[in-house]
Design a protein around this motif. Sequence first.
Motif, PDB file in Angstrom:
ATOM      1  N   TYR A  15      -9.762  -6.016  13.184  1.00  0.00           N
ATOM      2  CA  TYR A  15     -10.119  -6.197  11.786  1.00  0.00           C
ATOM      3  C   TYR A  15      -9.126  -5.403  10.951  1.00  0.00           C
ATOM      4  CZ  TYR A  15     -14.634  -8.033  13.285  1.00  0.00           C
ATOM      5  OH  TYR A  15     -15.623  -8.769  13.859  1.00  0.00           O
ATOM      6  N   PHE A  16      -8.702  -6.006   9.866  1.00  0.00           N
ATOM      7  CA  PHE A  16      -7.723  -5.385   8.982  1.00  0.00           C
ATOM      8  C   PHE A  16      -8.389  -5.153   7.633  1.00  0.00           C
ATOM      9  CE2 PHE A  16      -4.034  -5.416   6.138  1.00  0.00           C
ATOM     10  CZ  PHE A  16      -3.193  -4.545   6.808  1.00  0.00           C
ATOM     11  N   ALA A  17      -8.498  -3.899   7.221  1.00  0.00           N
ATOM     12  CA  ALA A  17      -9.073  -3.551   5.925  1.00  0.00           C
ATOM     13  C   ALA A  17      -7.947  -3.124   4.991  1.00  0.00           C
ATOM     14  CB  ALA A  17     -10.095  -2.431   6.076  1.00  0.00           C
ATOM     15  N   TYR A  18      -8.001  -3.563   3.742  1.00  0.00           N
ATOM     16  CA  TYR A  18      -6.971  -3.199   2.774  1.00  0.00           C
ATOM     17  C   TYR A  18      -7.577  -3.101   1.385  1.00  0.00           C
ATOM     18  CZ  TYR A  18      -6.837  -8.180   1.600  1.00  0.00           C
ATOM     19  OH  TYR A  18      -7.173  -9.444   1.209  1.00  0.00           O
ATOM     20  N   THR A  19      -6.877  -2.419   0.508  1.00  0.00           N
ATOM     21  CA  THR A  19      -7.342  -2.256  -0.862  1.00  0.00           C
ATOM     22  C   THR A  19      -6.454  -3.057  -1.806  1.00  0.00           C
ATOM     23  OG1 THR A  19      -5.963  -0.316  -1.259  1.00  0.00           O
ATOM     24  CG2 THR A  19      -8.168   0.071  -0.380  1.00  0.00           C
ATOM     25  N   SER A  20      -7.000  -3.337  -2.975  1.00  0.00           N
ATOM     26  CA  SER A  20      -6.260  -4.070  -3.997  1.00  0.00           C
ATOM     27  C   SER A  20      -6.738  -3.602  -5.368  1.00  0.00           C
ATOM     28  CB  SER A  20      -6.490  -5.570  -3.849  1.00  0.00           C
ATOM     29  OG  SER A  20      -5.850  -6.269  -4.887  1.00  0.00           O
ATOM     30  N   ASN A  21      -5.849  -3.644  -6.355  1.00  0.00           N
ATOM     31  CA  ASN A  21      -6.207  -3.298  -7.725  1.00  0.00           C
ATOM     32  C   ASN A  21      -6.698  -4.502  -8.505  1.00  0.00           C
ATOM     33  OD1 ASN A  21      -5.234  -0.849  -6.972  1.00  0.00           O
ATOM     34  ND2 ASN A  21      -3.409  -0.923  -8.235  1.00  0.00           N
ATOM     35  N   VAL A  22      -6.657  -5.674  -7.898  1.00  0.00           N
ATOM     36  CA  VAL A  22      -7.048  -6.920  -8.544  1.00  0.00           C
ATOM     37  C   VAL A  22      -8.103  -7.591  -7.675  1.00  0.00           C
ATOM     38  CG1 VAL A  22      -6.218  -9.168  -9.331  1.00  0.00           C
ATOM     39  CG2 VAL A  22      -4.736  -7.178  -9.486  1.00  0.00           C
ATOM     40  N   ASP A  23      -9.119  -8.154  -8.310  1.00  0.00           N
ATOM     41  CA  ASP A  23     -10.139  -8.891  -7.576  1.00  0.00           C
ATOM     42  C   ASP A  23      -9.552 -10.229  -7.137  1.00  0.00           C
ATOM     43  OD1 ASP A  23     -12.401  -9.878  -6.446  1.00  0.00           O
ATOM     44  OD2 ASP A  23     -13.594  -9.891  -8.277  1.00  0.00           O
ATOM     45  N   LEU A  24      -9.302 -10.375  -5.861  1.00  0.00           N
ATOM     46  CA  LEU A  24      -8.654 -11.571  -5.335  1.00  0.00           C
ATOM     47  C   LEU A  24      -9.597 -12.759  -5.260  1.00  0.00           C
ATOM     48  CD1 LEU A  24      -6.672  -9.894  -2.426  1.00  0.00           C
ATOM     49  CD2 LEU A  24      -5.891 -10.391  -4.736  1.00  0.00           C
ATOM     50  N   LYS A  25     -10.897 -12.520  -5.210  1.00  0.00           N
ATOM     51  CA  LYS A  25     -11.875 -13.602  -5.087  1.00  0.00           C
ATOM     52  C   LYS A  25     -12.246 -14.213  -6.437  1.00  0.00           C
ATOM     53  CE  LYS A  25     -12.239 -13.470  -0.728  1.00  0.00           C
ATOM     54  NZ  LYS A  25     -11.751 -14.573   0.056  1.00  0.00           N
ATOM     55  N   SER A  26     -12.030 -13.480  -7.490  1.00  0.00           N
ATOM     56  CA  SER A  26     -12.383 -13.962  -8.822  1.00  0.00           C
ATOM     57  C   SER A  26     -11.167 -14.613  -9.468  1.00  0.00           C
ATOM     58  CB  SER A  26     -12.877 -12.784  -9.654  1.00  0.00           C
ATOM     59  OG  SER A  26     -12.793 -13.060 -11.007  1.00  0.00           O
TER      60      SER A  26
ATOM     61  N   LYS B 139     -14.945   1.825  -9.233  1.00  0.00           N
ATOM     62  CA  LYS B 139     -14.462   2.102 -10.581  1.00  0.00           C
ATOM     63  C   LYS B 139     -13.229   2.998 -10.547  1.00  0.00           C
ATOM     64  CE  LYS B 139     -16.210   4.053 -14.889  1.00  0.00           C
ATOM     65  NZ  LYS B 139     -17.359   4.697 -15.523  1.00  0.00           N
ATOM     66  N   TYR B 140     -13.133   3.833  -9.518  1.00  0.00           N
ATOM     67  CA  TYR B 140     -12.035   4.787  -9.388  1.00  0.00           C
ATOM     68  C   TYR B 140     -11.139   4.407  -8.218  1.00  0.00           C
ATOM     69  CZ  TYR B 140     -14.928   7.447 -12.564  1.00  0.00           C
ATOM     70  OH  TYR B 140     -15.658   7.829 -13.651  1.00  0.00           O
ATOM     71  N   PRO B 141      -9.899   4.874  -8.207  1.00  0.00           N
ATOM     72  CA  PRO B 141      -8.948   4.506  -7.144  1.00  0.00           C
ATOM     73  C   PRO B 141      -9.426   4.941  -5.760  1.00  0.00           C
ATOM     74  CG  PRO B 141      -7.810   5.607  -8.944  1.00  0.00           C
ATOM     75  CD  PRO B 141      -9.261   5.704  -9.235  1.00  0.00           C
ATOM     76  N   ILE B 142      -9.223   4.082  -4.798  1.00  0.00           N
ATOM     77  CA  ILE B 142      -9.620   4.358  -3.417  1.00  0.00           C
ATOM     78  C   ILE B 142      -8.524   5.194  -2.768  1.00  0.00           C
ATOM     79  CG2 ILE B 142     -10.107   3.297  -1.190  1.00  0.00           C
ATOM     80  CD1 ILE B 142     -11.266   0.948  -2.903  1.00  0.00           C
ATOM     81  N   THR B 143      -8.930   6.300  -2.159  1.00  0.00           N
ATOM     82  CA  THR B 143      -7.960   7.230  -1.574  1.00  0.00           C
ATOM     83  C   THR B 143      -8.026   7.299  -0.060  1.00  0.00           C
ATOM     84  OG1 THR B 143      -9.512   9.051  -1.891  1.00  0.00           O
ATOM     85  CG2 THR B 143      -7.888   8.673  -3.621  1.00  0.00           C
TER      86      THR B 143
ATOM     87  N   ALA C 244     -13.509   6.083   0.636  1.00  0.00           N
ATOM     88  CA  ALA C 244     -13.619   7.228  -0.278  1.00  0.00           C
ATOM     89  C   ALA C 244     -12.740   6.967  -1.492  1.00  0.00           C
ATOM     90  CB  ALA C 244     -13.183   8.508   0.420  1.00  0.00           C
ATOM     91  N   ASP C 245     -13.194   7.455  -2.652  1.00  0.00           N
ATOM     92  CA  ASP C 245     -12.419   7.233  -3.867  1.00  0.00           C
ATOM     93  C   ASP C 245     -11.993   8.543  -4.513  1.00  0.00           C
ATOM     94  OD1 ASP C 245     -14.588   8.162  -5.352  1.00  0.00           O
ATOM     95  OD2 ASP C 245     -15.233   6.173  -5.954  1.00  0.00           O
ATOM     96  N   ASN C 246     -11.267   8.406  -5.592  1.00  0.00           N
ATOM     97  CA  ASN C 246     -10.647   9.524  -6.296  1.00  0.00           C
ATOM     98  C   ASN C 246     -11.658  10.425  -7.000  1.00  0.00           C
ATOM     99  OD1 ASN C 246      -8.446  10.971  -7.115  1.00  0.00           O
ATOM    100  ND2 ASN C 246      -7.897   9.604  -8.776  1.00  0.00           N
TER     101      ASN C 246
END
Length: 158
Positions: free
Chosen positions: A34-45, A72-76, A90-92
């Motif tokens: 499984y590959f988990a990743y973060t994004s600053n944009v909602d890719l599904k919307s 709401k805050y950046p994921i770190t 975890a987030d900022n």
Amino acid sequence: MEHFFNLQHKLVFNRKDDVFGRFENFCKLSTSNYFAYTSNVDLKSGENDRGFFVYVFDLNLPWYSYKIAARKYPITALEWNQTSNFLLIADNYGFVSVYTQKNNLIDDWIEIQSVSFPSENIIAAKFFFNGVKFPKYQHDQVLYTDKYQKSRIQPAVR
């Protein structure tokens, strides 16, 4: 090493009007592929939804990506446990949560635990070692009982 998959998404807003600034994106590969990743944009919307989102996909089906969480805050920090059953996010701002699959479905995730440390910047996160270690297989031994080394491994926390 071969390049076998490229993940690209269309940038839906201009970098000049990005109110969040430039934040790093994270990714983690689990032992269950499984590959988990973060994004600053909602890719599904289809809209210009801004925030910080966590997605996961299976390497066998990389074109199906599923949203796990929105923050709401950046994921770190992103971290899988040893058996890939749990994903820690975890987030900022100090909010830490652990997610798991509901009924072993990759598209259905539930939050099982969360804790908040207000205004604390989480730099890194790690699951403790539970003491279970896969034995080393020795091909050159004749007896089946000698093929596996028996070692005493203790958990990191008791």
